[in-house]
Scaffold this active site. Structure first.
Site, PDB file in Angstrom:
ATOM      1  N   SER A  74      73.004  37.660  62.224  1.00 47.85           N
ATOM      2  CA  SER A  74      73.112  37.105  60.848  1.00 47.85           C
ATOM      3  C   SER A  74      73.719  38.026  59.782  1.00 47.85           C
ATOM      4  O   SER A  74      73.960  39.092  59.992  1.00 47.85           O
ATOM      5  CB  SER A  74      71.475  37.067  60.172  1.00 47.85           C
ATOM      6  OG  SER A  74      71.605  36.909  58.730  1.00 47.85           O
ATOM      7  N   TYR A 127      63.658  41.275  56.859  1.00 47.52           N
ATOM      8  CA  TYR A 127      64.644  40.285  57.794  1.00 47.52           C
ATOM      9  C   TYR A 127      65.840  41.164  57.991  1.00 47.52           C
ATOM     10  O   TYR A 127      66.495  41.414  59.235  1.00 47.52           O
ATOM     11  CB  TYR A 127      64.636  39.219  57.140  1.00 47.52           C
ATOM     12  CG  TYR A 127      65.544  38.112  57.910  1.00 47.52           C
ATOM     13  CD1 TYR A 127      65.454  37.740  59.319  1.00 47.52           C
ATOM     14  CD2 TYR A 127      66.885  37.688  57.580  1.00 47.52           C
ATOM     15  CE1 TYR A 127      66.153  36.854  60.212  1.00 47.52           C
ATOM     16  CE2 TYR A 127      67.585  36.867  58.102  1.00 47.52           C
ATOM     17  CZ  TYR A 127      67.376  36.426  59.392  1.00 47.52           C
ATOM     18  OH  TYR A 127      68.133  35.676  60.299  1.00 47.52           O
TER      19      TYR A 127
END
Length: 247
Positions: free
Chosen positions: A131, A144
């Site tokens: 990501s 995250y």
């Protein structure tokens, strides 16, 4: 001989789209995920897909997957996800543990289990779905971002350690992708709050966009390695710079 691709987290979103796309490219796709009913439906719709129940947080489950795969030419480590947007000072340790166990240790387990088969294929491709959160941190994303930074670091390390071996190491780092369930999971089932993530954003990326990029990377000639592909929608210039339009 038919080429085989293993895709984790294949029951929805980017994983499902990738399984469909690689099957269309002629791969025999082993689609792994926990939700077997969805995998069975996918396999019934798309020739060339074999469903396998898989929990990447379980070593026994990963070992069973590896034992069931005769050869592996492509591995797409897609299983992962985010939980919560609390600041670090209020972060839930269990949430952080699950994010790390799924995104990082899950990718480690599957990679270790299938790496010998990738090498034996003579032209293996290992794709790590990370990501932009693994490159740039943002408020509320502590857990995250930490997990995705670790996954990015593991990918870079693998490329160094495997240089000279017949395996390409590819990192796909998407920005804003509107996928089934990602934001809903992050907000613990609150669909209305999840919808606000994409409110007013013209054309966020889709699962199909990422699957298209993965397919392009793995089908390059054997001497071509796409080290990292960062993919954002045109409306997202950076993590903190997103164009939104009013109704």
């Amino acid at each position: 001989m038919s080429r085989t691709a293993v895709v984790t987290g294949a029951s929805s979103g980017i994983g499902e789209a990738t399984a469909r796309r690689l099957a269309s490219e002629g791969y025999h796709v082993v689609a792994g995920a926990r939700r077997r009913d969805r995998l069975d439906k996918l396999a019934a719709e798309v020739p060339g897909i074999t469903p396998v129940t898989l929990d990447v947080t379980s070593q026994d489950s990963v070992d069973a997957l590896a034992a069931s795969v005769g050869r592996c030419d492509v591995l797409v480590n897609n299983a992962g996800g985010a939980l919560g947007l609390e600041p670090v000072s209020e972060g839930n340790v269990d949430d952080w543990q699950l994010m790390y166990d799924t995104n990082v240790l899950g990718s480690l387990r599957v990679t270790q289990a299938l790496l010998p088969k990738l090498i034996d294929s003579g032209d293996g491709v290992l794709v790590m779905l990370t990501s932009t959160a693994g490159l740039i941190s943002y408020e509320g994303g502590g857990g995250y971002c930490a997990a995705k930074h670790a996954q990015t670091s593991m990918t870079e390390t693998l490329r160094l350690e495997l240089v000279g071996r017949p395996v390409r190491i590819v990192e796909i780092a998407p920005g804003m992708v509107r996928t089934e369930g990602f934001a809903v999971t992050r907000f613990r089932g609150d669909a209305e709050q999840a919808e606000q993530v994409y409110a007013g954003v013209p054309d966020p990326l889709t699962s199909g966009d990422i699957a298209d990029a993965i397919a392009w990377c793995v089908t390059r000639p054997a001497h071509v390695n796409i080290d990292r592909m960062v993919i954002r929608p045109r409306a997202q210039a950076a993590q903190h710079k997103v164009h939104r339009v009013s109704d």
